[in-house]
Motif scaffolding. Sequence first.
Motif, mmCIF file in Angstrom:
data_model
loop_
_atom_site.group_PDB
_atom_site.id
_atom_site.type_symbol
_atom_site.label_atom_id
_atom_site.label_comp_id
_atom_site.label_asym_id
_atom_site.label_seq_id
_atom_site.Cartn_x
_atom_site.Cartn_y
_atom_site.Cartn_z
ATOM 1 N N UNK A 148 40.963 -28.884 5.814
ATOM 2 C CA UNK A 148 42.099 -28.185 6.413
ATOM 3 C C UNK A 148 41.604 -27.512 7.677
ATOM 4 N N UNK A 149 42.502 -26.876 8.381
ATOM 5 C CA UNK A 149 42.091 -26.052 9.508
ATOM 6 C C UNK A 149 41.505 -24.733 9.026
ATOM 7 N N UNK A 150 42.264 -24.053 8.132
ATOM 8 C CA UNK A 150 41.847 -22.720 7.690
ATOM 9 C C UNK A 150 42.300 -22.491 6.238
ATOM 10 N N UNK A 151 41.965 -23.434 5.356
ATOM 11 C CA UNK A 151 42.239 -23.401 3.910
ATOM 12 C C UNK A 151 43.725 -23.422 3.570
ATOM 13 N N UNK A 152 44.582 -23.946 4.450
ATOM 14 C CA UNK A 152 46.008 -23.972 4.127
ATOM 15 C C UNK A 152 46.324 -24.931 2.974
ATOM 16 N N UNK A 182 36.005 -11.792 12.128
ATOM 17 C CA UNK A 182 36.830 -12.080 10.955
ATOM 18 C C UNK A 182 38.080 -12.862 11.339
ATOM 19 N N UNK A 183 38.370 -13.906 10.564
ATOM 20 C CA UNK A 183 39.610 -14.655 10.696
ATOM 21 C C UNK A 183 40.552 -14.153 9.610
ATOM 22 N N UNK A 184 41.580 -13.408 10.002
ATOM 23 C CA UNK A 184 42.474 -12.769 9.043
ATOM 24 C C UNK A 184 43.346 -13.764 8.283
ATOM 25 N N UNK A 185 43.398 -15.011 8.724
ATOM 26 C CA UNK A 185 44.223 -16.007 8.039
ATOM 27 C C UNK A 185 43.614 -16.440 6.714
ATOM 28 N N UNK A 186 42.314 -16.308 6.566
ATOM 29 C CA UNK A 186 41.643 -16.735 5.338
ATOM 30 C C UNK A 186 41.862 -15.696 4.248
ATOM 31 N N UNK A 187 42.565 -16.102 3.200
ATOM 32 C CA UNK A 187 42.880 -15.172 2.115
ATOM 33 C C UNK A 187 42.442 -15.754 0.768
#
Length: 433
Positions: free
Chosen positions: A221-225, A308-313
Motif C-alpha cells: 500500500x502507500x501508507x497501510x490503507x 512522524x506520518x500521522x496517517x499511520x494508525x
Amino acid sequence: MKNPNRALIAVALTVLLAGCDNSAQLDPQKQMGANPELTQAKNFFMPPMQVPEGVPWKAGEMPKVANGLKIEKIAEGLMHPRQVYVLPNNDVLVAEANAPSGTKNQPKQLIMGLVQKSSGKGGTGGNRITLLRNVNGKWEKHIFIENLHSPFGMQLIGNTLYVANADSLVKFPYQQGETEIRTPGVEVADLPGGPINHHWTKSLLASPDGSKLYVGIGSNSNITENGIGAEYRRAAILEVDTASGASRIYASGLRNPTGMQWEPQSGKLWAIVNERDEIGSDLVPDYFTSVQENGFYGWPYSYYGQHVDERAQPQRPDLVQKAIKPDYAISSHVAPLGLLFYTGDNMPQYRGGAFISEHGSWNRSPLNGYQVVWVKFENGQPTGLPQPVITGFLSDDQKQVHGLPVGLAMDKQGGVIVADDAGNIVWRISAVE
C-alpha cells in the motif's frame, strides 16, 4: 494518434484535485544529499499528479548522454524490459514484465491503471527473460525462459540462475553459452504476493560468497490503507539461505527497496528506496542508503528518519525512535528503479560511484526524475549532487515521455546496459572512442 483515455483521465484528475495547490515549492537540488529540506505535509485522497503522454521513440531518436559518452540501441520490440543482468560470457539477460494479471483493483488503482496506459507504463509484460548476444557487433535476441510470473530480479550463483517472480523465488540450471532454458523452475522460497500486490517488483542480490540472496520487498500500500495485516514481511529486505530456502527479515521500514548493490570499497549493502506519496509534491524524498542488519527505516510510521506520518494508525512512537535516517536523498518522486556501482575502465570518470535510474513519477508538478544519474562516492560514502548522465526520456515541455529507464548492468567491456520499459528498448552507453 492521441490516447483515447486522456480525456477521461483529465476529467478524473480535475474532480479529484480541484482546489489543491499541487505544485512543488522546492528546487529538487534542495532535496538531494545527506540533509534534504522537508516541507509541511499535506493530505490528499489522490496524490497531486502531472501525467505526460506516452509517445514512442521515432526512428533514429534516442536519449541524450553526457559529454564524452555515446549511446546505442541493442534491442527493441520487447515487452516491458525491466531488469538487465550480464552473464559471465557477456550475454545480457532482460526480464520483461509488468504488474501481475489478476491483481485486485481498488478505486485508486482503477484510475492509476488509466494513467499508466496514457503514459506508456501500461500494457502486458512479457513474463519471460530474453537473452541478448553480441555476435560480431550485431545483437541477437533469444527467448531464454518463458511462462514466468512478473519476473524482476536475476542472479547467477555458480551454475544456478535465480529469478525473483512477483510471488516466489525460483531457480533454474544454467550452462554457459546456452540460449534457452526449458527445464521448469524450482521454487526456493515463497515471496509476499497476493491479490493486491501493490508493489510487485522483487529486486534480488546475491551475497559475495553465494550463500545468501537478498530480496527487496515493497509495501502492499502507500501508507497501510489496506490494513497492517497486508504488510506481513513487506517493506523490507529479506535474506534467503540458498541451501535451505529459509528466510528472515534482514532490514525493515523500507517502503519499496527496488535495487540493491554491494558498495565496492566498504563492502556494505546499499539500496535505493521509493518513498511514500499523497502528502505533497515535495514529500517524501526518495533515497539511497546503506542498509544495516536489523535496521528499521521508518515506514509507515515516520519518514526520512523520525518525521512522524500521522496517517499511520495506530501510531508507534517506539518504532519511530528506532528509525534510521537514510544516508542520501535523491529528491521527491523520482521513483528510482535501477542501481549500479560502476567498477569498469571504459568510463573512468564514473568509477567507484553509483548510477541510479529514475523512472519518474506523476506525483509531482513539475515532474521529476525520468533520467539516469550518477552519484560520486568518496571513502565509501556519497558526496555532492547527482549528475545527469542519460536524459531526454521526457520532452522539454514535460508533455510527452518517450521512455522510462529501469534496470542497469555493466558488461565486460565496461559499457552500461539500460532497460527502457516504456520504449521497449535496451540501450547501451559507453565512452566515445
